[in-house]
Design an enzyme around this catalytic site. Sequence first.
Site, PDB file in Angstrom:
ATOM      1  N   VAL A  43       6.920  -6.086   5.111  1.00 57.98           N
ATOM      2  CA  VAL A  43       6.954  -7.227   5.466  1.00 57.98           C
ATOM      3  C   VAL A  43       8.554  -7.686   5.778  1.00 57.98           C
ATOM      4  O   VAL A  43       8.961  -8.452   6.948  1.00 57.98           O
ATOM      5  CB  VAL A  43       6.412  -8.473   4.486  1.00 57.98           C
ATOM      6  CG1 VAL A  43       6.914  -9.824   5.116  1.00 57.98           C
ATOM      7  CG2 VAL A  43       5.045  -8.236   4.326  1.00 57.98           C
ATOM      8  N   LYS A  70       2.601 -13.655  -3.098  1.00 58.85           N
ATOM      9  CA  LYS A  70       1.885 -14.590  -3.764  1.00 58.85           C
ATOM     10  C   LYS A  70       1.797 -14.351  -5.360  1.00 58.85           C
ATOM     11  O   LYS A  70       1.480 -15.402  -5.953  1.00 58.85           O
ATOM     12  CB  LYS A  70       0.321 -14.387  -3.369  1.00 58.85           C
ATOM     13  CG  LYS A  70      -0.138 -12.887  -3.163  1.00 58.85           C
ATOM     14  CD  LYS A  70      -0.426 -12.511  -1.867  1.00 58.85           C
ATOM     15  CE  LYS A  70      -0.193 -10.924  -1.512  1.00 58.85           C
ATOM     16  NZ  LYS A  70       0.227 -10.805  -0.246  1.00 58.85           N
ATOM     17  N   GLY A 102      -1.437 -14.546   5.014  1.00 56.65           N
ATOM     18  CA  GLY A 102      -0.665 -13.759   5.954  1.00 56.65           C
ATOM     19  C   GLY A 102       0.096 -14.493   6.786  1.00 56.65           C
ATOM     20  O   GLY A 102       0.501 -15.786   6.742  1.00 56.65           O
ATOM     21  N   ILE A 156      -1.525 -16.739   9.124  1.00 55.18           N
ATOM     22  CA  ILE A 156      -2.366 -18.217   9.334  1.00 55.18           C
ATOM     23  C   ILE A 156      -1.739 -19.215   8.564  1.00 55.18           C
ATOM     24  O   ILE A 156      -1.141 -19.408   7.701  1.00 55.18           O
ATOM     25  CB  ILE A 156      -3.781 -18.119   8.712  1.00 55.18           C
ATOM     26  CG1 ILE A 156      -4.442 -16.635   9.064  1.00 55.18           C
ATOM     27  CG2 ILE A 156      -4.697 -19.062   9.009  1.00 55.18           C
ATOM     28  CD1 ILE A 156      -5.695 -16.412   8.455  1.00 55.18           C
ATOM     29  N   ASP A 192      -6.120 -10.322  -6.155  1.00 51.87           N
ATOM     30  CA  ASP A 192      -5.117 -10.820  -5.058  1.00 51.87           C
ATOM     31  C   ASP A 192      -5.956 -12.403  -4.570  1.00 51.87           C
ATOM     32  O   ASP A 192      -4.999 -13.181  -4.310  1.00 51.87           O
ATOM     33  CB  ASP A 192      -5.038  -9.846  -4.044  1.00 51.87           C
ATOM     34  CG  ASP A 192      -4.364 -10.527  -2.709  1.00 51.87           C
ATOM     35  OD1 ASP A 192      -3.162 -10.638  -2.668  1.00 51.87           O
ATOM     36  OD2 ASP A 192      -5.258 -10.749  -1.698  1.00 51.87           O
ATOM     37  N   LYS A 195      -4.072 -16.048  -4.596  1.00 47.96           N
ATOM     38  CA  LYS A 195      -3.937 -17.227  -3.491  1.00 47.96           C
ATOM     39  C   LYS A 195      -4.813 -18.449  -3.939  1.00 47.96           C
ATOM     40  O   LYS A 195      -4.315 -19.328  -3.275  1.00 47.96           O
ATOM     41  CB  LYS A 195      -4.420 -16.313  -2.401  1.00 47.96           C
ATOM     42  CG  LYS A 195      -3.578 -15.247  -1.831  1.00 47.96           C
ATOM     43  CD  LYS A 195      -4.419 -14.314  -0.664  1.00 47.96           C
ATOM     44  CE  LYS A 195      -3.543 -13.374  -0.150  1.00 47.96           C
ATOM     45  NZ  LYS A 195      -3.955 -11.990   0.498  1.00 47.96           N
ATOM     46  N   GLY A 202      -0.717  -7.652   7.675  1.00 43.81           N
ATOM     47  CA  GLY A 202      -0.040  -7.037   8.717  1.00 43.81           C
ATOM     48  C   GLY A 202       1.447  -7.343   8.832  1.00 43.81           C
ATOM     49  O   GLY A 202       1.926  -8.620   8.673  1.00 43.81           O
TER      50      GLY A 202
END
Lengths: 398, 398
Positions: B12, B100, B129, B131, B196, B200, B299
Amino acid sequence: MKNIGILGFGVVGSGVAEVIHMNGDKIAKRVGEEIRVKRILDLRDFPDSLFADLITHDAEEFFGDPDISIVVETIGGARIAYEYTKRALSLGKSVVTSNKELVATHGVELMEIAAQNDCSYMFEAAVGGGIPIIRPLHKCLAANKIMRIAGIVNGTTNYILTNMRDSGLSYEDALKQAQKMGYAEQDPTADVEGIDAQRKLSILSTIALDGAYVSPNCIHTEGISKITLNDIIFAESINCSVKLLARFDHPFNGKPACFVAPHFVSHNAIISGVDGVFNAIMVEGNALGESMFYGQGAGKLATASAVVGDIIDSALHRHKDAHITKWYNSDEKVENYEDIKISAVVRSNDIDSVKKAFDDYQTEDVAENAIIVKDIAHKDIDKIIGSLSGASYIHYME
Amino acid sequence: MKNIGILGFGVVGSGVAEVIHMNGDKIAKRVGEEIRVKRILDLRDFPDSLFADLITHDAEEFFGDPDISIVVETIGGARIAYEYTKRALSLGKSVVTSNKELVATHGVELMEIAAQNDCSYMFEAAVGGGIPIIRPLHKCLAANKIMRIAGIVNGTTNYILTNMRDSGLSYEDALKQAQKMGYAEQDPTADVEGIDAQRKLSILSTIALDGAYVSPNCIHTEGISKITLNDIIFAESINCSVKLLARFDHPFNGKPACFVAPHFVSHNAIISGVDGVFNAIMVEGNALGESMFYGQGAGKLATASAVVGDIIDSALHRHKDAHITKWYNSDEKVENYEDIKISAVVRSNDIDSVKKAFDDYQTEDVAENAIIVKDIAHKDIDKIIGSLSGASYIHYME
């Protein structure tokens, strides 16, 4: 206490009062003070409304009230709403609206007046009703070049198309039923001929181009009134849904292309599953890739919820956070409709002649009497289809 | 010129540098000045990178640079990232992150430090990500009470489940393939066991509750490692997809309920069509109704695009626009897992005994060997299932 005034107490205007009443605690907690509807300007009286006492018929009283710092414009249209919006902004009062016609027609001027008077003109509710799309497109995708938008932005037409498929109705009968249900106006022209979608695409395209204004006049628009039940049955037979799409395509080395037209949308595309009065807007950014925003594109409380979201933002960040800082008249012209390259499903009982005619293009067989033609300019497909008897085409999206 | 520093030059972090390089013109136009990556702190060297010259191994040099006003934290984890984030915020530098784990674990403290030092801690990229979800949920839905969230927020597990269905693979084989494709880590525990997703959901729930912190520890979590190919084949036979959902339900007269578990999701729900590495988050507001946000949940460039969106916002509105103004430790507790009411698909070869056992509940026949049981507390369904031999259940969503 923050006082607001509402212009026009119709469906959305009364919804705004209702949402502020219903969720007042939460809103006050967020803003740090109460948001109060102080006055509502309308020609009519609403004796049975909870808000009857707030109604005034006197525009001087409304605009002369120094307590009102935020004005909600839910009159609609681009005549009296235009005059009143200019008047409010000129007085330094921020205006929040769901009026896509006004934003699409006079947005450049109105945002200029807002900037001059240190206030905001906000319109999250103008596209997609309650669906967050203006702010995400402008803010969350700020680091992206917007390559593509494909939106189902009109609930009336999507309801009609869905109902034709699910109930086997003709276009005329489905329209009548939509009118009976209150989803279509008595004069349905603006919806069924794509004019509403055209206005919304004007707004989305302008934001995608960072404020370079795309007028509705530049957007070639075709509605759904020529779509037949046969079209829909055929579409399903090749695993497609029929959707009215508002499209923006911005190739790397080309002009932005904008148009509104019915499409055969492959069932592989998640947007093909968006049915009934729901709206969805697919946005592709050069870093983000594809994203989609889905929800109720109309309705009293849904649309009002977006208006009140803008009120809260305006109350918190009056001078700083107008989410569209500036629109401007641009020399950058959008692609001519004739030159826009598309994919299309071409149907004919004489498919061999069709295949021969499209020999120079990439094609794909999809049925005995149909092929998909890819990457062809409107002027070329129109010319070829015109030269063939009994052939027709509808736009296609994968 | 606005200078930023990047902590951690992994997937990232390097994506952030790449997006700023790729879309620099557009970003500068929006911010009104150039955004420049000035320094990158990493233990490693990256001699082949375009940004090799910016790498430093010296934390003192990095934090001591007065030019750097915005710090990107893309180290991950909650150890060194925690120390560095505190250090940057304490120096009045805004921090933007996709981490996160850190937000979910130490968000309350970090937002407090940011507020004290008049800077922002922003994390649009931490959920979904690229969005847009944090800003829409907090800002666009500000006028709503959030009633419900159901999210596919982990791409790895969604890829595995989709691939089991499409290729007829066992869980183990699908996991191996996901590892081969780079979609799953060599130690896949955090993804496949739902940890994960739990983090979130902690972030989404806290925002839905206007800052009242929901710790990951309060969120009962079940992953997908017990899902078999048979489960998936059976789900499809009753028109459902198997999805790992992060759920938040806030009934009008009750406590908020949060949990993560695999679900049979009816094909009628649009979220059931979200396949592969894609994410989607359904949000229901009391005014808006249902909306959904869809896109690439992970991604390099997608996630980086959300980070850079926050950088732009932070550069424009440093003191005012931290999109989460405050999180706080709350006395309001979430519902105990045992008391959360759910719907479930119950399967058994002795379906008559099952029907008898659930006689007091609303049920629906869905197959020869399965029923749906509605509105039942976990403790009750667990007790009844425990008393039956050979019966099992999976959560259900319509």
